[in-house]
Design a protein around this motif. Structure first.
Motif, short mmCIF file in Angstrom:
data_model
loop_
_atom_site.label_atom_id
_atom_site.label_comp_id
_atom_site.label_asym_id
_atom_site.label_seq_id
_atom_site.Cartn_x
_atom_site.Cartn_y
_atom_site.Cartn_z
N ASN A 184 -19.49 74.34 28.96
CA ASN A 184 -20.87 75.04 28.70
C ASN A 184 -20.93 76.63 28.75
OD1 ASN A 184 -22.26 72.69 29.15
ND2 ASN A 184 -22.36 72.74 31.46
N ILE A 185 -19.90 77.13 29.31
CA ILE A 185 -19.90 78.50 29.14
C ILE A 185 -19.22 79.06 27.81
CG2 ILE A 185 -18.42 80.76 30.07
CD1 ILE A 185 -18.50 79.33 32.53
N LEU A 186 -18.16 78.13 27.24
CA LEU A 186 -17.51 78.34 26.07
C LEU A 186 -18.66 78.29 25.07
CD1 LEU A 186 -15.30 78.86 24.32
CD2 LEU A 186 -14.50 76.74 24.26
N SER A 187 -19.33 77.19 25.05
CA SER A 187 -20.50 76.75 24.25
C SER A 187 -21.41 77.90 23.98
CB SER A 187 -21.15 75.42 24.39
OG SER A 187 -20.29 74.34 24.63
N GLU A 188 -21.80 78.36 25.21
CA GLU A 188 -22.84 79.67 25.10
C GLU A 188 -22.29 80.45 24.23
OE1 GLU A 188 -23.81 80.19 29.17
OE2 GLU A 188 -25.16 78.29 29.36
N SER A 189 -21.02 81.01 24.70
CA SER A 189 -20.47 82.13 24.19
C SER A 189 -20.27 81.98 22.46
CB SER A 189 -18.90 82.39 24.46
OG SER A 189 -19.01 82.70 26.06
#
Length: 303
Positions: free
Chosen positions: A291-296
């Motif tokens: 999720n953190i990577l997708s948001e970035s």
């Protein structure tokens, strides 16, 4: 003049800190009885994690990752090479993990940290065994030209779980990577075209018509846990790693499939129920990191 209450509070803090330094393991064990750590984290919770994409303008792909105070900078440079005769339609990947003296007081100038070469090997093994990168996508002209991807990871601050942070920075850098344009010159040599294509070179034959990203497969993520008696501490910091010496690092891909398990040492034996508990914690962590990577990536596209 300080009040007696204020003096007592300061004196108490000094006594606690002195006890922590003199008897670190008993200090931690008193917290473990309450299922909490000195930094107020529950035993199963990882530290706050951030990913910043594209911090190195001169690289083809880059990322800055922070897990707590552990900080990694990953950068990828692509160069055109002649592929090997054994794999004429594949490119290559070279990974190097570096720990400069600024990252930790334990790293001495002029002496490479022993753990750096170990982490480099682990990163290479995980990246290849997970099959996240299809080396055929790095091919340009079969048997004549392919990309060599040089991935350099620099540890800027070492505060525990170096492999986890390094792997995450590698995945983020490859997610950010853009393949440059490539042309064939008059001598038949394949050359990379960086930046905007000059008008004088518009007649050059382009091997790839536009910049593109790699179609990454299932991404590997990891979580390191400390085992101490019946306790499992997820994502330990450097202080916890120095006090308790039994570690298990679980690597799962983004589909939840097991990639590898590392247990570098320690006195305690990890039984099957403990391993299953570590895998369960890693599954939750994989969802969080995804999720953190997708948001970035979404934020980068918006910008």
């Amino acid at each position: 003049m300080e009040s007696s209450e204020g003096t007592g509070g300061l004196s108490g803090e000094i006594e606690v800190e002195a006890y922590r330094r003199l008897f670190p393991l008993p200090f931690y064990e008193r917290h473990l009885l309450e299922s909490v750590r000195p930094d107020a984290r529950p035993l199963n919770r990882a530290r706050d994690t951030t990913i910043a994409l594209g911090p190195v303008a001169s690289a083809d792909g880059s990322a800055l990752v922070k897990i707590g105070d552990t900080t990694m900078l990953a950068a990828i440079k692509l160069e055109v090479m002649t592929p090997s005769t054994d794999a004429p339609d594949e490119g290559s990947l070279a990974i190097e993990f570096q720990m400069p003296p600024i990252c930790s007081p334990s790293v001495r100038p002029g002496r490479p940290a022993e753990v750096a070469s170990v982490i480099s090997k682990q990163l290479s093994d995980v990246m290849m065994s997970s099959e996240m990168i299809n080396l055929k996508e790095l091919s340009l002209i079969s048997g004549k030209a392919a990309w060599m991807a040089y991935l350099d990871i620099y540890c800027l601050s070492a505060d525990g779980c170096l492999f986890d942070a390094a792997l995450l920075s590698a995945i983020a850098a490859f997610s950010h990577l853009q393949i440059p344009l490539v042309s064939v010159n008059d001598d038949g040599r394949v050359i990379a075209v960086f930046g905007e294509l000059p008008e004088a070179k518009l007649k050059l034959e382009l091997v790839n018509k536009e910049k593109r990203k790699l179609s990454l497969g299932s991404k590997p993520f990891s979580l390191t846990c400390i085992l101490h008696e019946e306790y499992i501490l997820a994502d330990p910091n450097a202080e916890e790693e120095s006090i308790m010496d039994t570690f298990v690092t679980v690597v799962l891909d983004s589909l939840g499939q097991l990639v590898s398990i590392y247990k570098p040492g320690g006195a305690a034996l990890a039984n099957m129920s403990t391993i299953k508990a570590c895998i369960a914690l890693t599954k939750s962590r994989v969802k969080e990191l995804n999720n953190i990577l997708s948001e970035s990536l979404s934020e980068m596209e918006v910008d």
